[in-house]
Write an enzyme that holds these catalytic residues in place. Structure first.
Site, PDB file in Angstrom:
ATOM      1  N   GLY A 129      17.871  21.494  44.912  1.00  0.00           N
ATOM      2  CA  GLY A 129      17.163  21.907  45.966  1.00  0.00           C
ATOM      3  C   GLY A 129      17.351  23.553  46.149  1.00  0.00           C
ATOM      4  N   PHE A 187      16.774  26.923  49.094  1.00  0.00           N
ATOM      5  CA  PHE A 187      17.203  27.577  50.336  1.00  0.00           C
ATOM      6  C   PHE A 187      16.956  26.451  51.617  1.00  0.00           C
ATOM      7  CE2 PHE A 187      17.879  31.630  48.355  1.00  0.00           C
ATOM      8  CZ  PHE A 187      19.016  32.076  48.721  1.00  0.00           C
ATOM      9  N   ILE A 205      16.176  17.151  52.028  1.00  0.00           N
ATOM     10  CA  ILE A 205      17.034  16.414  51.081  1.00  0.00           C
ATOM     11  C   ILE A 205      17.549  17.347  50.008  1.00  0.00           C
ATOM     12  CG2 ILE A 205      17.228  14.358  49.534  1.00  0.00           C
ATOM     13  CD1 ILE A 205      15.061  13.112  51.150  1.00  0.00           C
ATOM     14  N   GLY A 206      19.045  17.229  49.890  1.00  0.00           N
ATOM     15  CA  GLY A 206      19.645  18.016  48.837  1.00  0.00           C
ATOM     16  C   GLY A 206      21.030  17.224  48.140  1.00  0.00           C
ATOM     17  N   CYS A 251      12.988  25.739  51.254  1.00  0.00           N
ATOM     18  CA  CYS A 251      12.731  25.097  50.154  1.00  0.00           C
ATOM     19  C   CYS A 251      11.591  25.777  49.065  1.00  0.00           C
ATOM     20  CB  CYS A 251      12.355  23.824  50.166  1.00  0.00           C
ATOM     21  SG  CYS A 251      13.485  22.680  51.351  1.00  0.00           S
TER      22      CYS A 251
END
Length: 227
Positions: A77, A79, A151-152, A181
């Site tokens: 992902g 930021f 989600i990351g 993101c």
């Protein structure tokens, strides 16, 4: 739900946990899981205000580098923001027991969040090309989609770490220091359960997350946070 998998530890840390402390503990636990020396674990916590940059982060998406601490991290992902009022869940699962399917794993994380949102009669949705969970919002003459959970994740020896960030009642203005993101189009924003007008506490969110997790990943048992 895979009944053959042993119960997964479910840990909760009170207060605010420093990011570097959490990452160190999480990575050590992932190594132990891969070595067969520790069980799977989901770790729920809150961080003090900070920004993190995933492996796809672009420098131009950090709009205010002096506002909060910035951490470069190996998760997927771009930021994102973490802070009080946001439930972070670090997910340390052994995908060797779960089909070694990364695409399915990410989809299961999305379904986990969507299931938790259903507890509050909120329809969470996924969008191709925009990782995370989104809600549609409509008013008189306007329509937009806001992200309610990010989600990351990262895998090492097929063990996952990092995880999800679920907006319960964070200060949404804190997201203005980044392009979350990497998505800057005006029709996309950020929201939370409380921003949607729901009187949800962090405890309420935790109960919903745990119930939905059982349906997607398997049963849990109370555990201590990783040292």
């Amino acid at each position: 739900m895979n009944e053959a998998v042993e119960r997964i530890g479910w840990a909760l840390s009170p207060g605010l946990v420093e990011y570097e402390t959490a990452v160190t503990a999480m990575e050590a636990r992932a190594v132990a899981i891969a070595a067969g020396e520790a069980g799977e674990l989901v770790w729920l916590l809150e961080h003090p205000p900070l920004y993190t940059a995933g492996v796809s982060a672009k420098d131009g998406d950090l709009l205010d580098a002096d506002r909060f601490p910035v951490f470069r991290t190996g998760r997927g992902g771009q930021f994102t923001y973490h802070g009080p009022g946001q439930r972070v869940a670090y997910v340390m699962l052994d995908l060797r027991k779960r089909g070694r399917d990364v695409t399915r794993f990410v989809a299961d994380l999305e379904h986990w969040i969507i299931g938790a949102l259903e507890s509050f009669n909120v329809k969470g949705e996924i969008r191709e090309g925009r990782v995370g969970v989104w809600v549609e919002r409509n008013g008189a003459g306007w329509a937009r989609e806001d992200k309610i959970a990010a989600i990351g994740v990262r895998l090492r020896k097929w063990v996952s770490f990092h995880g999800i960030a679920f907006n319960v009642e964070p200060k949404l203005e804190h997201f203005s220091g980044i392009t979350p993101c990497g998505i800057s189009a005006p029709q996309f924003g950020v929201t939370s359960l409380v921003d949607l007008g729901l009187p949800v506490t962090m405890h309420d969110a935790d109960v919903a997350l745990r119930s939905s997790f059982h349906r997607v990943f398997g049963l849990t048992e109370d555990a201590s946070p990783p040292a």
